[in-house]
Design an enzyme around this catalytic site. Structure first.
Site, mmCIF file in Angstrom:
data_model
loop_
_atom_site.group_PDB
_atom_site.id
_atom_site.type_symbol
_atom_site.label_atom_id
_atom_site.label_comp_id
_atom_site.label_asym_id
_atom_site.label_seq_id
_atom_site.Cartn_x
_atom_site.Cartn_y
_atom_site.Cartn_z
ATOM 1 N N LYS A 263 64.435 -6.516 -7.685
ATOM 2 C CA LYS A 263 64.106 -7.827 -7.120
ATOM 3 C C LYS A 263 62.766 -7.633 -6.434
ATOM 4 O O LYS A 263 62.683 -6.928 -5.424
ATOM 5 C CB LYS A 263 65.177 -8.239 -6.128
ATOM 6 C CG LYS A 263 64.841 -9.488 -5.311
ATOM 7 C CD LYS A 263 66.026 -9.895 -4.416
ATOM 8 C CE LYS A 263 65.710 -11.115 -3.562
ATOM 9 N NZ LYS A 263 66.875 -11.551 -2.761
ATOM 10 N N GLU A 267 62.003 -13.735 -1.971
ATOM 11 C CA GLU A 267 62.662 -13.829 -0.661
ATOM 12 C C GLU A 267 62.241 -12.697 0.267
ATOM 13 O O GLU A 267 63.070 -12.068 0.925
ATOM 14 C CB GLU A 267 64.193 -13.848 -0.833
ATOM 15 C CG GLU A 267 64.677 -15.040 -1.633
ATOM 16 C CD GLU A 267 66.195 -15.191 -1.670
ATOM 17 O OE1 GLU A 267 66.893 -14.178 -1.646
ATOM 18 O OE2 GLU A 267 66.654 -16.343 -1.731
ATOM 19 N N ARG A 300 64.201 -8.780 -12.293
ATOM 20 C CA ARG A 300 64.746 -10.122 -12.048
ATOM 21 C C ARG A 300 63.670 -11.208 -12.025
ATOM 22 O O ARG A 300 62.566 -10.977 -11.522
ATOM 23 C CB ARG A 300 65.510 -10.156 -10.719
ATOM 24 C CG ARG A 300 66.766 -9.324 -10.753
ATOM 25 C CD ARG A 300 67.415 -9.309 -9.396
ATOM 26 N NE ARG A 300 68.430 -10.317 -9.210
ATOM 27 C CZ ARG A 300 68.536 -11.081 -8.130
ATOM 28 N NH1 ARG A 300 67.642 -11.032 -7.159
ATOM 29 N NH2 ARG A 300 69.534 -11.921 -8.009
ATOM 30 N N ASP A 340 69.919 -21.571 -8.023
ATOM 31 C CA ASP A 340 70.641 -20.422 -7.461
ATOM 32 C C ASP A 340 72.157 -20.589 -7.540
ATOM 33 O O ASP A 340 72.766 -20.930 -6.525
ATOM 34 C CB ASP A 340 70.208 -20.224 -5.992
ATOM 35 C CG ASP A 340 70.635 -18.879 -5.445
ATOM 36 O OD1 ASP A 340 71.088 -18.040 -6.227
ATOM 37 O OD2 ASP A 340 70.504 -18.670 -4.225
ATOM 38 N N GLU A 362 72.058 -13.486 -15.648
ATOM 39 C CA GLU A 362 72.756 -13.025 -14.443
ATOM 40 C C GLU A 362 73.663 -14.160 -13.985
ATOM 41 O O GLU A 362 73.197 -15.243 -13.638
ATOM 42 C CB GLU A 362 71.735 -12.684 -13.344
ATOM 43 C CG GLU A 362 72.379 -12.312 -12.012
ATOM 44 C CD GLU A 362 71.349 -11.925 -10.927
ATOM 45 O OE1 GLU A 362 70.315 -11.303 -11.260
ATOM 46 O OE2 GLU A 362 71.578 -12.276 -9.763
ATOM 47 N N GLU A 368 79.558 -17.421 -3.816
ATOM 48 C CA GLU A 368 78.678 -17.776 -2.704
ATOM 49 C C GLU A 368 78.630 -19.284 -2.489
ATOM 50 O O GLU A 368 78.647 -19.756 -1.356
ATOM 51 C CB GLU A 368 77.262 -17.242 -2.992
ATOM 52 C CG GLU A 368 76.235 -17.712 -1.989
ATOM 53 C CD GLU A 368 74.829 -17.173 -2.262
ATOM 54 O OE1 GLU A 368 74.646 -16.363 -3.189
ATOM 55 O OE2 GLU A 368 73.900 -17.576 -1.528
ATOM 56 N N HIS A 496 72.609 -27.661 -3.870
ATOM 57 C CA HIS A 496 72.133 -26.972 -2.671
ATOM 58 C C HIS A 496 72.172 -27.816 -1.402
ATOM 59 O O HIS A 496 71.239 -27.800 -0.593
ATOM 60 C CB HIS A 496 70.722 -26.412 -2.880
ATOM 61 C CG HIS A 496 70.590 -25.009 -2.361
ATOM 62 N ND1 HIS A 496 71.089 -24.630 -1.124
ATOM 63 C CD2 HIS A 496 70.039 -23.894 -2.898
ATOM 64 C CE1 HIS A 496 70.832 -23.341 -0.939
ATOM 65 N NE2 HIS A 496 70.215 -22.853 -2.003
HETATM 66 C C1 GCV Z 1 70.789 -10.884 -2.780
HETATM 67 C C2 GCV Z 1 70.418 -16.096 -3.017
HETATM 68 C C3 GCV Z 1 71.398 -15.500 -2.059
HETATM 69 C C4 GCV Z 1 70.895 -14.188 -1.492
HETATM 70 C C5 GCV Z 1 70.594 -13.261 -2.681
HETATM 71 C C6 GCV Z 1 69.564 -13.936 -3.572
HETATM 72 C C7 GCV Z 1 69.253 -13.121 -4.803
HETATM 73 O O1 GCV Z 1 69.286 -16.541 -2.339
HETATM 74 O O2 GCV Z 1 71.646 -16.410 -1.030
HETATM 75 O O3 GCV Z 1 71.885 -13.645 -0.675
HETATM 76 O O4 GCV Z 1 70.132 -12.011 -2.255
HETATM 77 O O5 GCV Z 1 70.065 -15.166 -3.997
HETATM 78 O O6 GCV Z 1 69.896 -13.361 -5.817
HETATM 79 O O7 GCV Z 1 68.386 -12.269 -4.773
#
Ligand code: GCV
Length: 676
Positions: A263, A267, A300, A340, A362, A368, A496
């Site tokens: 990744k 973020e 990713r 997401d 993926e 979540e 979302h």
């Molecule tokens: C692992 C979303 C989730 C994050 C996650 C991210 C990702 O934003 O809230 O917790 O981080 O996706 O898939 O990288």
């Protein structure tokens, strides 16, 4: 006296027998032979084959079995054939792992009370790499994990090994999963430290006989953090050398190590763009060091930028210019949808679009955005909806399944992944029914032609009972459960509008000024006096143009957009007439209400199921359904009362009136933290 002792012993172990149905056995509730048998013959020998023998000798009650290595083309991979007469069964495969898979197939059939006298089965996997992604941190917590702490006890390893590691490998092998990424994609550089690699080696050794290869998520800044290089620029020779040495160190410990998952520049994670380089520069640098050992890089595509006018467009914009620029041992890992893991999204427009670059899906098994481990949501229909989506990239019939499994474009290797929902909880996944999602991912990774119904049928019979009075209604509940969750959370393409951070409950009013706009619910639903929804047509963000014709036209036009995605692609007037004659506002009310009623129906249905199953799992599921029913009302009230402040229209009379007050709901702050 001796007898007396026996009684005492029986007395002590009885409660455990009676309460053994705690979900810990998953779908592997094979009957145990009172004495292990000796019914397996084989022309092969290996630790993998020993497992196959042990499983069959312990659990198989039918005729003798021959496990035979035979000549098959390379394309057969770890496939197998099963041929039987009333007297004998022969399993044929190219590899020992194929024989193990064939053995589990037999045990699974036995569990489903199949007949074995006339079998003629041939199976081979749809994907080469069928991989779970664990978002497990080195401190034992799991990002977005709702079933307790991590199974990997890093502080105990390499000396003390939890028996659950082997049970985990066995469960995966039984459904054909053959790979695992042990750690969170928000990766700690420490994962690559020598002491941690030695721990990883121990796990790899346990998993190997079950055919499971270990991969690691890596932090792009690892060279700088661990190796004191000046930076982590992929074109810096010192950085390249650091990765090269690291790869050699890893492969000395784990000769069949699978590779890296990355990744990057997402973020807040570091990546090649920190140095003005591209994703391809970063991925290729890693691919080059893994290549000599046969390792791969799963890079990713989950990227989005605060400056973008539409988060859903970002990955396409960043990755399309790089098509064809990746090494042949790189594969781009793309979330099923462009945002997401929402309850419903259209498919990600990158699928099929990068014509010269291998791609993999993926999925997210951990819920979540689907009620964590409290809500019963069977995900096979979501996975299938995505895999069966026609991208039209290479003409009609270019489904995501066919693009990613090598049918449409020949591929050096193919893969499919999903974020695991597994933790230390006794029942592994928090909710007993969440086990079905782990199972379903494995089964679809093995055979993407299976239907959601076939998978549910198998899972119910193996996990609970073959009694039709249970199987039929419970299957129906599972099959409708994803749509039900969409109905009470985000119908018509809403997305979302979760409470920030934990993503459990509703917070459509969320406007996190001061943080990123694209983390705020109001960014996604765009409610105003005119209507609701994100305009992604040509008059809006024009995300529709990232899709191939005719989808760009279909999604671009409010009249032809499927209604279950209408608010994803359009800002729809409150009085817009839907196909059933209702206005959009009425339809929204109706959908939320329907969702609530559907969950209540599940409760009623489940209440009748006690005669067919054990008390413990019955009551645990019952308790969770109660939470789900209450949450569904919470979702409905929060969303309808809030959107009503914009629609200014009444909630139709035949719909249950909200029981909560908006101002009370706005005060709810759950004590579950997370950054976005
Ligand atoms: C692992 C979303 C989730 C994050 C996650 C991210 C990702 O934003 O809230 O917790 O981080 O996706 O898939 O990288």
């Amino acid at each position: 006296m001796k007898n007396f002792r026996h009684y005492i012993l029986l007395f002590l172990i009885l409660p455990f027998i009676a309460f053994a149905e705690d979900g810990s056995q998953l779908w592997l509730r094979y009957p145990v032979n009172s004495k292990p048998r000796n019914i397996v013959n084989s022309n092969s020998k290996s630790p993998t084959l020993e497992i196959a023998k042990k499983e069959l000798n312990n659990h198989w009650s039918g005729q003798p079995i021959d496990l035979k290595i035979d000549k098959f083309p390379d394309s057969f991979k770890d496939g197998y054939k099963i041929i039987s007469t009333p007297k004998k069964i022969t399993v044929l495969a190219k590899t020992d792992l194929g024989l193990l898979y064939g053995s589990y197939h037999l045990l699974n059939l036995q569990q489903q009370k199949g007949s074995f006298s006339n079998l003629n089965i041939e199976e081979k996997p749809s994907y080469d790499i069928r991989i779970l992604n664990h978002w497990d941190n080195l401190d034992g917590t799991i990002e977005r994990g709702y079933a307790g702490h991590s199974l990997w006890k890093w502080e105990d390893l390499p000396n003390k090994i939890s028996p659950r590691c082997e049970e985990y490998a066995r469960a995966n092998a039984s459904v054909g999963i053959n790979a695992t990424v042990l750690n969170n994609v928000n990766a700690s550089p420490n994962m690559l430290r020598e002491d941690y690699l030695k721990k990883v080696k121990v796990l790899a050794d346990i998993f190997r006989p079950y055919g499971i290869k270990v991969y690691l998520a890596v932090n792009f800044s690892s060279p700088k953090v661990l190796g004191n290089t000046k930076d982590s620029d992929p074109l810096n020779k010192d950085v390249q050398k650091w990765w090269k040495d690291k790869a050699s160190e890893i492969y000395k410990l784990i000769p069949d190590f699978g590779g890296f998952l990355v990744k990057a520049n997402s973020e807040g994670e570091p990546g090649p763009q920190d140095y003005g380089r591209t994703h391809a520069d970063g991925a290729n640098m890693m691919a080059d060091v893994l290549k000599p050992y046969g390792g791969i890089v799963m890079w990713r595509a989950f990227v989005y930028s605060p400056s973008s006018d539409d988060r859903a467009k970002q990955a396409y914009l960043e990755f399309m210019p790089l098509d064809g620029k990746f090494r042949d041992n790189v594969i781009i890992q793309i979330k099923n949808g462009p945002v997401d893991f929402q309850p419903r999204e259209p498919f990600h427009p990158l699928f099929g679009a990068m014509k010269k670059t291998p791609q993999m899906v993926e999925f997210q098994i951990t819920q979540e955005y689907l009620g964590h481990s409290n809500h019963l949501v069977y995900l096979a229909p979501l996975f299938k909806e995505n895999l069966d989506s026609d991208t039209y990239s290479d003409g009609k019939g270019s489904t995501i399944a066919k693009i990613t499994d090598g049918t449409l474009r020949s591929a050096k290797f193919t893969a499919i992944s999903a974020v695991a929902n597994i933790g230390e909880d006794t029942n592994w996944t928090g909710h007993h029914f969440a086990q079905s999602n782990w199972f379903a991912f494995g089964r679809l990774a093995w055979n993407n032609d299976l239907t959601s119904e076939q998978i549910a049928d198998e899972w119910i019979k193996m996990t609970f009972t073959n009694d039709d009075k249970f199987v039929t209604p419970v299957k129906e509940m599972m099959l409708t459960s994803r749509e039900t969750a969409v109905d009470y959370m985000m119908p018509l393409g809403l997305h979302h509008i979760f409470a920030g951070g934990h993503h459990y409950g509703p917070e459509p009013w969320g406007d996190y000024k001061g943080t990123r706009a694209d983390w705020s619910p109001v960014y996604y639903h765009r409610a105003d006096a005119q209507g609701l929804g994100f305009d992604r047509s040509k008059t809006g963000s024009d995300a529709v143009s990232q899709y191939f014709p005719p989808l760009n036209e279909i999604y671009g036009n409010i009249k032809t957009t499927p209604e279950n995605l209408i608010l994803w692609f359009h800002h729809v007037p409150w009085d817009y007439r839907m196909k059933d004659g209702k206005t959009m506002w009425e339809e929204l009310c109706y959908k939320y209400d329907l969702g609530v009623h559907e969950v209540r129906d599940y409760q009623k249905l489940w209440n009748k199921m006690l005669p067919y199953i054990d008390e413990q799992r019955f009551s645990e599921v019952k308790d969770k359904l109660k939470i789900q029913a209450e949450d569904a009302v919470w979702w409905k009230d929060a969303c309808l009362l809030y959107f009503q402040t914009y629609s200014n229209r009444p909630i139709p009379d035949n719909i249950e009136k909200p029981v909560h007050k908006l101002e009370d709901l706005k005060k709810i702050k759950l004590p579950m933290g997370h950054h976005n």
